[in-house]
Design a protein around this motif. Structure first.
Motif, PDB file in Angstrom:
ATOM      1  N   GLU A 188      11.248   2.693  -0.840  1.00 30.41           N
ATOM      2  CA  GLU A 188      11.975   3.854  -1.362  1.00 30.41           C
ATOM      3  C   GLU A 188      12.904   3.446  -2.502  1.00 30.41           C
ATOM      4  O   GLU A 188      13.009   4.148  -3.516  1.00 30.41           O
ATOM      5  CB  GLU A 188      12.779   4.514  -0.242  1.00 30.41           C
ATOM      6  CG  GLU A 188      13.494   5.792  -0.670  1.00 30.41           C
ATOM      7  CD  GLU A 188      14.228   6.462   0.471  1.00 30.41           C
ATOM      8  OE1 GLU A 188      15.020   7.395   0.190  1.00 30.41           O
ATOM      9  OE2 GLU A 188      14.037   6.061   1.639  1.00 30.41           O
ATOM     10  N   GLY A 189      13.570   2.298  -2.359  1.00 28.32           N
ATOM     11  CA  GLY A 189      14.457   1.824  -3.411  1.00 28.32           C
ATOM     12  C   GLY A 189      13.713   1.503  -4.692  1.00 28.32           C
ATOM     13  O   GLY A 189      14.194   1.784  -5.801  1.00 28.32           O
ATOM     14  N   GLU A 242      10.082  12.411  -7.526  1.00 29.58           N
ATOM     15  CA  GLU A 242      10.993  12.173  -8.651  1.00 29.58           C
ATOM     16  C   GLU A 242      10.391  11.199  -9.653  1.00 29.58           C
ATOM     17  O   GLU A 242      10.541  11.367 -10.874  1.00 29.58           O
ATOM     18  CB  GLU A 242      12.335  11.642  -8.135  1.00 29.58           C
ATOM     19  CG  GLU A 242      13.129  12.650  -7.319  1.00 29.58           C
ATOM     20  CD  GLU A 242      13.453  13.900  -8.128  1.00 29.58           C
ATOM     21  OE1 GLU A 242      13.814  13.777  -9.314  1.00 29.58           O
ATOM     22  OE2 GLU A 242      13.345  15.008  -7.562  1.00 29.58           O
ATOM     23  N   ALA A 243       9.708  10.160  -9.152  1.00 31.37           N
ATOM     24  CA  ALA A 243       9.077   9.191 -10.050  1.00 31.37           C
ATOM     25  C   ALA A 243       7.967   9.847 -10.864  1.00 31.37           C
ATOM     26  O   ALA A 243       7.843   9.626 -12.082  1.00 31.37           O
ATOM     27  CB  ALA A 243       8.531   8.009  -9.246  1.00 31.37           C
ATOM     28  N   SER A 299      11.303  19.380  -4.613  1.00 35.65           N
ATOM     29  CA  SER A 299      11.015  18.263  -5.501  1.00 35.65           C
ATOM     30  C   SER A 299       9.587  18.328  -6.024  1.00 35.65           C
ATOM     31  O   SER A 299       9.317  18.066  -7.203  1.00 35.65           O
ATOM     32  CB  SER A 299      11.241  16.924  -4.771  1.00 35.65           C
ATOM     33  OG  SER A 299      12.586  16.763  -4.419  1.00 35.65           O
ATOM     34  N   GLN A 306      23.645   0.176  -4.045  1.00 37.47           N
ATOM     35  CA  GLN A 306      24.016   1.156  -5.062  1.00 37.47           C
ATOM     36  C   GLN A 306      24.822   0.501  -6.185  1.00 37.47           C
ATOM     37  O   GLN A 306      24.637   0.829  -7.361  1.00 37.47           O
ATOM     38  CB  GLN A 306      24.821   2.288  -4.434  1.00 37.47           C
ATOM     39  CG  GLN A 306      25.156   3.436  -5.396  1.00 37.47           C
ATOM     40  CD  GLN A 306      23.910   4.073  -5.986  1.00 37.47           C
ATOM     41  OE1 GLN A 306      23.017   4.493  -5.264  1.00 37.47           O
ATOM     42  NE2 GLN A 306      23.845   4.136  -7.303  1.00 37.47           N
ATOM     43  N   ASP A 322      13.048   4.661  -6.394  1.00 35.76           N
ATOM     44  CA  ASP A 322      14.276   5.211  -6.981  1.00 35.76           C
ATOM     45  C   ASP A 322      14.640   4.520  -8.289  1.00 35.76           C
ATOM     46  O   ASP A 322      15.267   5.125  -9.167  1.00 35.76           O
ATOM     47  CB  ASP A 322      15.436   5.088  -5.989  1.00 35.76           C
ATOM     48  CG  ASP A 322      15.287   6.025  -4.796  1.00 35.76           C
ATOM     49  OD1 ASP A 322      14.556   7.027  -4.920  1.00 35.76           O
ATOM     50  OD2 ASP A 322      15.896   5.751  -3.742  1.00 35.76           O
ATOM     51  N   GLN A 363       9.935  12.058  -1.256  1.00 36.01           N
ATOM     52  CA  GLN A 363      10.818  12.690  -2.232  1.00 36.01           C
ATOM     53  C   GLN A 363      10.999  11.782  -3.451  1.00 36.01           C
ATOM     54  O   GLN A 363      11.015  12.250  -4.595  1.00 36.01           O
ATOM     55  CB  GLN A 363      12.171  13.001  -1.611  1.00 36.01           C
ATOM     56  CG  GLN A 363      13.092  13.794  -2.540  1.00 36.01           C
ATOM     57  CD  GLN A 363      14.395  14.169  -1.880  1.00 36.01           C
ATOM     58  OE1 GLN A 363      14.486  14.192  -0.652  1.00 36.01           O
ATOM     59  NE2 GLN A 363      15.399  14.457  -2.678  1.00 36.01           N
ATOM     60  N   SER A 364      11.100  10.481  -3.219  1.00 37.57           N
ATOM     61  CA  SER A 364      11.230   9.533  -4.326  1.00 37.57           C
ATOM     62  C   SER A 364       9.951   9.482  -5.153  1.00 37.57           C
ATOM     63  O   SER A 364      10.004   9.310  -6.375  1.00 37.57           O
ATOM     64  CB  SER A 364      11.576   8.131  -3.792  1.00 37.57           C
ATOM     65  OG  SER A 364      12.831   8.139  -3.137  1.00 37.57           O
TER      66      SER A 364
END
Length: 350
Positions: A101-102, A148-149, A190, A58, A105, A144-145
């Motif tokens: 996933e990262g 969002e993308a 989402s 993060q 994000d 979920q990512s």
């Protein structure tokens, strides 16, 4: 100095170094821009190496976000990042789930400040792989990512996204299938917001694509009826001022479309629970004996109007509550939005 320290720092020190770097970037944008070509590879390497460490990863993302916020750096950061992220997303089986996933994000963060041409270049590299992950991956965090993308791609590409390929119907089919299969409420919300973004872009275009889309296996409704039923059902679970505005505006656009489209006007969706009269208080034993809750069925346009009215009432209550506490600043943004949407529609249906 700080670049060498980042290269040599141990896990115990790198956290402090990254925090310090974020402060330096924000304090001196010109200095950050001057060393961006050396700084970027190190930041992404630290992020990828420590992706399983929520604190260090993060911190690395915060430093990258600080760098992206500098206009002189955003395009260069994107050039550094997209090939590597594209490689991760194209071969998810060869990479850990946290890394996949990262990478997803990071996409919204990188896309947010882009120009239309930069967003298109990013789209050409990773968009197809993002769609494939949404269709085939089974991890809820990854899904979920993905949502969002995709939402950020819709926001940055707007109507141009329809001409970049894959075909718009491919995305709608993906989203409908995932919405149908999703069991996690947060994931459903989402996915609903992706449709809200598409409706905000073009309600008529979204309606056309949904009509042409094939319903998921096992779904007894048309695609457009299923999506609108889910959207109106999950609207009340959406959190965040921006997300509520986006969804409310999208529902209003679909309501206006429904008033002009006879086929949408014929759709019925889930209404309120049916409560039998004269049964008294519904205890747990009575509820168990009665079986699953039964719901009324109401026209889609009525449900949409109800959701608009709910948004208006909630915004009014929030505004009045803030005034009652004596706050100097009262945000009427949701109230004004809801009133502006509902007032013309009242005249249309009356």
């Amino acid at each position: 100095g700080i670049l060498a320290l980042m290269e040599e720092a141990s896990e115990e020190i790198v956290h402090v170094v990254l925090e310090t770097l974020s402060v330096v970037i924000k304090a001196d944008a010109s200095c950050a821009a001057a060393i961006e070509d050396r700084l970027c590879p190190i930041l992404f390497r630290i992020w990828a190496t420590h992706v399983n460490d929520p604190i260090i990863s993060q911190d690395a993302m915060d430093a990258i976000e600080s760098l992206v916020s500098i206009p002189e750096c955003s395009s260069k950061v994107l050039e550094h990042a997209i090939p590597s992220l594209g490689s991760v997303l194209a071969s998810p089986q060869q990479n850990s789930t946290p890394l996949v996933e990262g990478a997803l994000d990071l996409l919204p963060m990188l896309l947010k400040p882009t120009t239309l041409e930069q967003a298109r270049a990013c789209h050409s590299v990773v968009y197809k792989d993002v769609l494939n992950l949404g269709m085939h991956h089974d991890d809820s965090g990854v899904l979920q990512s993905v949502a969002e993308a995709l939402r950020m791609f819709v926001m940055r590409g707007s109507e141009h996204l329809l001409h970049w390929g894959p075909a718009a119907s491919a995305e709608e089919n993906l989203q409908v299938t995932r919405l149908y299969l999703a069991q996690i409420p947060l994931l459903k919300v989402s996915l609903v917001l992706v449709f809200a973004s598409l409706a905000h872009m073009s309600a008529a275009g979204l309606t056309t694509c949904l009509k042409a889309a094939t319903p998921p296996p096992g779904c007894a409704e048309s695609t457009v009826a299923y999506v609108m039923g889910q959207w109106t059902q999950w609207q009340q679970d959406i959190q965040g001022a921006y997300e509520i505005k986006l969804s409310t505006l999208g529902l209003a656009q679909m309501m206006a479309q429904g008033l002009a489209d006879p086929e949408l006007g014929q759709i019925v969706v889930q209404g309120d629970p049916i409560i039998a009269q004269g049964e008294g208080v519904m205890t747990r034993s009575r509820a168990k004996a009665a079986g699953p809750t039964q719901y009324s069925q109401i026209p889609l346009n009525v449900k949409l109007f109800t959701r608009m009215a709910d948004a208006l009432i909630e915004a009014q209550e929030q505004a009045h509550g803030k005034m009652a506490t004596g706050e100097e600043y009262v945000s009427f943004s949701i109230y004004a939005l809801s009133y502006a949407l509902v007032a013309p529609l009242i005249s249309c249906v009356s």
